[in-house]
Design a protein around this motif. Structure first.
Motif, PDB file in Angstrom:
ATOM      1  N   ARG A   8       0.828  -1.208   0.000  1.00 52.99           N
ATOM      2  CA  ARG A   8       0.000   0.000   0.000  1.00 52.99           C
ATOM      3  C   ARG A   8       0.862   1.258   0.000  1.00 52.99           C
ATOM      4  O   ARG A   8       0.377   2.350  -0.299  1.00 52.99           O
ATOM      5  N   VAL A   9       2.110   1.129   0.395  1.00 50.12           N
ATOM      6  CA  VAL A   9       3.006   2.288   0.516  1.00 50.12           C
ATOM      7  C   VAL A   9       4.300   1.984  -0.229  1.00 50.12           C
ATOM      8  O   VAL A   9       4.579   0.825  -0.569  1.00 50.12           O
ATOM      9  N   PRO A  10       5.133   2.988  -0.479  1.00 46.53           N
ATOM     10  CA  PRO A  10       6.417   2.721  -1.142  1.00 46.53           C
ATOM     11  C   PRO A  10       7.313   1.829  -0.280  1.00 46.53           C
ATOM     12  O   PRO A  10       7.289   1.898   0.958  1.00 46.53           O
ATOM     13  N   VAL A  11       8.099   1.000  -0.934  1.00 41.06           N
ATOM     14  CA  VAL A  11       9.057   0.158  -0.219  1.00 41.06           C
ATOM     15  C   VAL A  11      10.234   1.012   0.236  1.00 41.06           C
ATOM     16  O   VAL A  11      10.459   2.110  -0.278  1.00 41.06           O
ATOM     17  N   GLY A  12      11.012   0.491   1.225  1.00 39.26           N
ATOM     18  CA  GLY A  12      12.015   1.333   1.837  1.00 39.26           C
ATOM     19  C   GLY A  12      13.405   0.744   1.885  1.00 39.26           C
ATOM     20  O   GLY A  12      13.615  -0.464   1.726  1.00 39.26           O
ATOM     21  N   LEU A  13      14.364   1.642   2.116  1.00 41.82           N
ATOM     22  CA  LEU A  13      15.754   1.244   2.310  1.00 41.82           C
ATOM     23  C   LEU A  13      15.921   0.467   3.606  1.00 41.82           C
ATOM     24  O   LEU A  13      16.693  -0.482   3.705  1.00 41.82           O
ATOM     25  N   THR A  14      15.181   0.871   4.625  1.00 47.49           N
ATOM     26  CA  THR A  14      15.133   0.150   5.892  1.00 47.49           C
ATOM     27  C   THR A  14      13.693   0.162   6.372  1.00 47.49           C
ATOM     28  O   THR A  14      12.858   0.886   5.829  1.00 47.49           O
ATOM     29  N   GLY A  15      13.399  -0.655   7.363  1.00 45.39           N
ATOM     30  CA  GLY A  15      12.023  -0.754   7.815  1.00 45.39           C
ATOM     31  C   GLY A  15      11.929  -1.192   9.258  1.00 45.39           C
ATOM     32  O   GLY A  15      12.909  -1.627   9.872  1.00 45.39           O
ATOM     33  N   LEU A  16      10.719  -1.078   9.806  1.00 47.10           N
ATOM     34  CA  LEU A  16      10.503  -1.455  11.198  1.00 47.10           C
ATOM     35  C   LEU A  16      10.777  -2.934  11.427  1.00 47.10           C
ATOM     36  O   LEU A  16      11.308  -3.325  12.469  1.00 47.10           O
ATOM     37  N   ALA A  17      10.428  -3.774  10.456  1.00 50.03           N
ATOM     38  CA  ALA A  17      10.678  -5.212  10.611  1.00 50.03           C
ATOM     39  C   ALA A  17      12.176  -5.487  10.700  1.00 50.03           C
ATOM     40  O   ALA A  17      12.624  -6.303  11.526  1.00 50.03           O
ATOM     41  N   GLN A  18      12.961  -4.806   9.888  1.00 51.59           N
ATOM     42  CA  GLN A  18      14.405  -5.060   9.855  1.00 51.59           C
ATOM     43  C   GLN A  18      15.071  -4.644  11.166  1.00 51.59           C
ATOM     44  O   GLN A  18      15.914  -5.371  11.693  1.00 51.59           O
ATOM     45  N   VAL A  19      14.699  -3.486  11.716  1.00 54.58           N
ATOM     46  CA  VAL A  19      15.323  -3.046  12.964  1.00 54.58           C
ATOM     47  C   VAL A  19      14.765  -3.783  14.166  1.00 54.58           C
ATOM     48  O   VAL A  19      15.271  -3.638  15.274  1.00 54.58           O
ATOM     49  N   SER A  20      13.720  -4.593  13.940  1.00 52.29           N
ATOM     50  CA  SER A  20      13.165  -5.414  15.013  1.00 52.29           C
ATOM     51  C   SER A  20      13.712  -6.836  14.968  1.00 52.29           C
ATOM     52  O   SER A  20      13.161  -7.738  15.594  1.00 52.29           O
ATOM     53  N   GLY A  21      14.797  -7.032  14.214  1.00 53.94           N
ATOM     54  CA  GLY A  21      15.464  -8.323  14.165  1.00 53.94           C
ATOM     55  C   GLY A  21      14.958  -9.270  13.107  1.00 53.94           C
ATOM     56  O   GLY A  21      15.377 -10.426  13.052  1.00 53.94           O
ATOM     57  N   LEU A  22      14.060  -8.800  12.228  1.00 50.97           N
ATOM     58  CA  LEU A  22      13.466  -9.678  11.219  1.00 50.97           C
ATOM     59  C   LEU A  22      14.176  -9.485   9.891  1.00 50.97           C
ATOM     60  O   LEU A  22      13.650  -8.901   8.942  1.00 50.97           O
ATOM     61  N   ARG A  23      15.407  -9.975   9.801  1.00 49.84           N
ATOM     62  CA  ARG A  23      16.199  -9.919   8.578  1.00 49.84           C
ATOM     63  C   ARG A  23      16.668 -11.319   8.260  1.00 49.84           C
ATOM     64  O   ARG A  23      16.724 -12.197   9.126  1.00 49.84           O
ATOM     65  N   GLY A  24      17.026 -11.514   6.998  1.00 44.84           N
ATOM     66  CA  GLY A  24      17.551 -12.824   6.606  1.00 44.84           C
ATOM     67  C   GLY A  24      16.488 -13.906   6.677  1.00 44.84           C
ATOM     68  O   GLY A  24      15.346 -13.712   6.267  1.00 44.84           O
ATOM     69  N   ASP A  25      16.851 -15.050   7.264  1.00 43.98           N
ATOM     70  CA  ASP A  25      15.971 -16.209   7.292  1.00 43.98           C
ATOM     71  C   ASP A  25      15.069 -16.148   8.525  1.00 43.98           C
ATOM     72  O   ASP A  25      15.247 -16.874   9.504  1.00 43.98           O
ATOM     73  N   THR A  26      14.087 -15.241   8.490  1.00 44.56           N
ATOM     74  CA  THR A  26      13.145 -15.068   9.596  1.00 44.56           C
ATOM     75  C   THR A  26      11.718 -15.239   9.070  1.00 44.56           C
ATOM     76  O   THR A  26      11.470 -15.119   7.869  1.00 44.56           O
ATOM     77  N   PRO A  27      10.738 -15.525   9.953  1.00 48.18           N
ATOM     78  CA  PRO A  27       9.370 -15.803   9.488  1.00 48.18           C
ATOM     79  C   PRO A  27       8.763 -14.654   8.685  1.00 48.18           C
ATOM     80  O   PRO A  27       8.791 -13.497   9.130  1.00 48.18           O
TER      81      PRO A  27
END
Length: 488
Positions: free
Chosen positions: A432-451
């Motif tokens: 619904r919104v533009p994609v980002g360079l960083t995001g709330l999911a990434q800074v919350s530890g959800l990077r790489g092989d995460t659910p």
């Protein structure tokens, strides 16, 4: 008033037939087609009108009136007017209301006006060091205080008169078919002062709509986006619909509902909210639902911030990017910049730019293989720039081009978007919104092989609770992740 729908047996229809014919429910026992509500010409003409268009000029006239008495304090008067209008805006005093009553708004009006006046008076006292100056300023402010109430009352009276005469009306869809939904439809038909022209019910097929009071039934939740477009609907009221929350969320999160006002009848109506002025339709409480705010003026602010941030970052980080380009060239060979198709806002594909951090793979593999941090193709230098997120820096150019924003859901490849959207229904709502360079999911530890389900939940939480301060928090947390080397 909208007439009851014309019910006719469903027949095979060619694509050239009228697009207003809608197949509603079809099973072994019945198959009907509804010719839905057609917006009135008046409703179509008054669609752009909003509550603030009368209230804002009236408030400004009252707040700036002291200047006609004396120009000595014109700076303070203008400052108070701007601060008060801003306070009214964030307090919801320019939002549309169904039940209009100046007395409901009175405490908020004067509390916010007095707070703005006090703030300006304190600054004036510190600057001029004169009690006489502040006393004169407050005497003029009293004129605004006396005019605020009649000015707001006049604007509300004009809106109410226009509604009762049906000079202004907006189309409304009610989602649900229980007793509350039926009563709301009756109230909208009977009392024009709410400013809504009832367009029809949207409901699940399990709920019977076989009486005159429960018609017209114009569609199911999955058709809500199309029905909003066909009926030129401005207001959607969610009442007592008998369906799972996930199904309802998918319907109201559709992009086509972005410009509609969403209202909801609280499930526990005996326990009203403790903040703000309550609103109702015929004593049935309704509350506005907060919508994602990445549109309009706020999106313009975010976009301007993105351009400034990306421009400055490209200049300041150019030495690091030069080192990364040289390292990628030595370790991975030709093709320092890696281009890969990703899905952006509203499902639009674009090429994301990154420094190459692993040995080249064929196109099919790069589009359909899920890479992880310990992939054997990633060399030592590639691991370094991935861990520090330096490989993402070319995406600053994507931000300048408008493909991306600084903070938003991370973009994914088309193959995985299709796959994840099937497995996790909320995943597609990220777009619904533009994609980002960083995001709330990434800074919350959800990077790489995460659910993926966890990522989608955090991304949608960001969208639905967006603010500039939330962006700042994500950027600060991103910087912390980079310094700790947790990029991957």
């Amino acid at each position: 008033m909208p007439l009851d729908p014309v019910m006719v047996p469903a027949q095979r229809r060619s694509p050239e037939k009228s697009p207003t014919e809608r197949l509603i429910f079809e099973d072994n026992s019945r198959s009907t087609v509804v010719l839905p509500y057609v917006p009135s010409a008046r409703a179509s003409r008054t669609r752009p009108l909003r509550a603030w268009m009368l209230a804002l000029p009236a408030d400004l006239a009252a707040l700036l009136a002291p200047i006609t008495w004396s120009q000595q304090y014109w700076k303070g008067t203008i400052t108070v007017a701007l601060l008060t209008v801003f306070a009214f805006s964030i307090g919801g005093l320019y939002r549309a209301r169904r039940h209009l009553s100046v007395l409901d708004e009175l405490p908020q009006l004067y509390f916010r006006f007095l707070a703005a006046t006090a703030a300006v008076a304190i600054v004036a006292a510190a600057r001029h060091g004169s009690i006489n100056y502040v006393d004169g300023f407050l005497r003029l402010a009293a004129i605004s205080a006396a005019l605020i109430l009649p000015a707001r009352a006049l604007s509300r009276f004009a809106v109410l008169l226009a509604r009762r005469k049906r000079w202004v009306e907006h189309s409304a869809i009610i989602v649900g078919g229980g007793p509350i939904a039926v009563e709301l439809a009756r109230l909208l038909r009977r009392y024009p002062q709410y400013g809504l022209r009832f367009a029809g019910f949207v409901d699940v097929p399990q709920t019977a709509h076989d009486t005159r009071e429960t018609k017209p039934l114009i569609g199911e939740p999955e058709q809500l986006e199309e029905l909003v477009r066909c009926t030129e609907c401005d207001v959607v009221i969610i009442a007592d619909i008998d369906c799972p929350e996930s199904r309802l969320l998918r319907a109201v999160r559709a992009p086509g509902l972005a410009r509609t006002d969403l209202w909801m009848v609280p499930r526990l109506r005996e326990f009203p909210g403790s903040t703000g002025s309550p609103d109702h339709i015929g004593a049935i409480p309704v509350v506005p639902l907060r919508r994602p705010t990445l549109s309009g003026p706020k999106w313009a602010v975010k976009r301007t911030t993105d351009i400034v941030f990306a421009s400055i970052a490209l200049i300041l980080l150019s030495p690091i990017m030069l080192i990364a380009a040289i390292g990628a060239r030595i370790e991975c060979g030709p093709g320092v910049i890696f281009r890969q198709q990703r899905i952006g806002r509203y499902g639009k594909p674009f090429d994301v730019l990154k420094f190459r951090s692993m040995r080249p793979a064929d196109e099919a593999e790069s589009q359909t293989t899920w890479t992880i941090g310990h992939d054997p193709r990633v060399g030592p230098f590639g691991r370094l720039i991935r861990r520090t997120s330096v490989d993402e820096l070319p995406q600053l150019w994507n931000i300048l081009r408008g493909d991306m924003t600084v903070v938003g859901p991370r973009p994914e490849r088309p193959y995985f978007v299709d796959r994840f959207s099937v497995d996790f229904p909320e995943y597609a709502m990220r777009h619904r919104v533009p994609v980002g360079l960083t995001g709330l999911a990434q800074v919350s530890g959800l990077r790489g092989d995460t659910p993926i389900s966890d990522r989608a939940r955090f991304d949608n939480y960001y969208i639905e609770n967006w603010s500039l301060w939330l962006d700042v928090k994500v950027i600060l947390r991103t910087a912390g992740e980079v310094f700790r080397g947790r990029g991957r």
